[in-house]
Design an enzyme around this catalytic site. Sequence first.
Site, PDB file in Angstrom:
ATOM      1  N   TRP A   5       0.924  -1.297   0.154  1.00  0.00           N
ATOM      2  CA  TRP A   5      -0.125  -0.013  -0.136  1.00  0.00           C
ATOM      3  C   TRP A   5       0.891   1.352  -0.013  1.00  0.00           C
ATOM      4  O   TRP A   5       0.655   2.211  -0.557  1.00  0.00           O
ATOM      5  CB  TRP A   5      -0.876   0.009   1.217  1.00  0.00           C
ATOM      6  N   LYS A   9     -12.495  -1.751   6.072  1.00  0.00           N
ATOM      7  CA  LYS A   9     -11.569  -2.793   7.134  1.00  0.00           C
ATOM      8  C   LYS A   9     -12.394  -2.752   8.473  1.00  0.00           C
ATOM      9  O   LYS A   9     -12.481  -3.785   9.109  1.00  0.00           O
ATOM     10  CB  LYS A   9     -10.264  -2.176   7.045  1.00  0.00           C
ATOM     11  N   ASP A  53      -1.826   6.647   6.129  1.00  0.00           N
ATOM     12  CA  ASP A  53      -2.948   5.739   5.637  1.00  0.00           C
ATOM     13  C   ASP A  53      -3.510   4.953   6.755  1.00  0.00           C
ATOM     14  O   ASP A  53      -2.489   4.130   7.321  1.00  0.00           O
ATOM     15  CB  ASP A  53      -2.383   4.862   4.410  1.00  0.00           C
TER      16      ASP A  53
HETATM   17  C1  LIG Z   1      -7.470  -2.044   1.598  1.00  0.00           C
HETATM   18  C2  LIG Z   1      -6.355  -0.878   1.738  1.00  0.00           C
HETATM   19  C3  LIG Z   1      -6.275   0.389   0.889  1.00  0.00           C
HETATM   20  C4  LIG Z   1      -7.038   0.151  -0.430  1.00  0.00           C
HETATM   21  O1  LIG Z   1      -8.130   0.831  -0.031  1.00  0.00           O
HETATM   22  P1  LIG Z   1      -9.468   0.629  -1.327  1.00  0.00           P
HETATM   23  O2  LIG Z   1     -10.654   1.339  -0.510  1.00  0.00           O
HETATM   24  O3  LIG Z   1      -9.800  -0.692  -1.969  1.00  0.00           O
HETATM   25  O4  LIG Z   1      -8.827   1.471  -2.405  1.00  0.00           O
HETATM   26  C5  LIG Z   1      -5.312   1.035   1.087  1.00  0.00           C
HETATM   27  N1  LIG Z   1      -4.458   0.971   2.134  1.00  0.00           N
HETATM   28  C6  LIG Z   1      -4.524   0.067   3.491  1.00  0.00           C
HETATM   29  C7  LIG Z   1      -3.580   0.267   4.390  1.00  0.00           C
HETATM   30  C8  LIG Z   1      -5.428  -0.795   2.992  1.00  0.00           C
HETATM   31  O5  LIG Z   1      -5.595  -1.840   3.801  1.00  0.00           O
END
Ligand SMILES: *Cc1c(COP(=O)(O)O)cnc(C)c1O
Length: 375
Positions: free
Chosen positions: A102, A195, A171
């Site tokens: 990511w 998540k 993030d």
């Molecule tokens: C799942 C995830 C993403 C991507 O998220 P999307 O909503 O599918 O674009 C980005 N960063 C992290 C840490 C993730 O777990």
Amino acid sequence: MARVYNFSAGPSCLPEEVLNECAAEMLDYKGTGQSVMEMSHRSKAYEPIIEDAEAMVRKLMNVPENYKVLFVQGGGSTQFAMVAQNLGIKNKKAAYIETGVWAKKAAAEAKKLGIAVDVIASSKDKNYSYIPRVEKVTGDYDYVYICFNNTIMGTHYEYIPETGDIPLVADISSCVLSEPLDVSKFGLLFAGAQKNLAPAGVTLVIVREDLIPEVDACLPGTPTMLAYKTHADNGSMYNTPPCYTIYVLGKVLHWIEKNGGAEGMLKRNKEKADYLYNFLDSSDFYHATTEKGSRSLMNVPFLTKYSTGATDEASVAKEKEINDKFVKEAAAAGLVNLKGHRLVGGMRASIYNAMTLDGVKALVDFMKKFAEANK
Ligand SMILES: *Cc1c(COP(=O)(O)O)cnc(C)c1O
């Protein structure tokens, strides 16, 4: 129908109480005779829903007054570009700490937009199984970017890098509200909801007001929808927001509050993660793939003793056979979505806020039986 224990990395399990409330209100939300799915986002009934969701984010995350709380779309992945387009405008230079997929994707997106990307630290040398220690960042960077919890690799920062006046961007898609976090240490935080917060469809952005540029001051060509200013000036209602997802998000936030808020979540999550890691560390059949001191409370990848690293055909086949068997038999026992990501192999148990200690205990019980039968 019996519910399963769902260890999916995302979209992932939601608290059962929340799902029951949604079900009860599905056809008639508070006497309106409509579902929240069917309502105008500008209606009297809907306005309090989005206002409450924002108020709850502010309350539970202790968001300082000078930060905006935004609900946008496009998932975490769209933030990879938005961060660069909105924050990378002065020197067009940014520092990234590379801790897995990511973080790499975010850096690649910034590069694509013409940002000079400095990878100031990386854990690539050990397949991203740890978080590099970066004490202090200096330089003419527009921002420093980190992925606070690495969903695929199963690692998590146990410290916050010191970046002085340079805004720190994180993030927090897979760890938002899993623990207390000092928002004031960051310039911008974002989290895709699927998540730990809600169904897919909304992304939470928390950004310091002075970092939000005018729409026309973003990188050239930035679409209106990708300027934070657009959403900040319109209470996240410039266009139709993902109304129903925000409604569920609000319910999840109230569930978190009822269960002790961020502190309560940390206690609950530590209990679950300790239970699983202690078992992994004491097993001679399984092992965790991550280093102590960098371990995620949310995503726990693990391998069996058949993952030897040997690349001959027989070893590879045996490893695959065991992993497939584990995932299949676990699913038959009501423990689903345990297949590991291909970059790590083996299995991964995602044990977000909504996963119960009972679910983790059921997993460990199954793991013990499986080890005995396949030793
Ligand atoms: C799942 C995830 C993403 C991507 O998220 P999307 O909503 O599918 O674009 C980005 N960063 C992290 C840490 C993730 O777990």
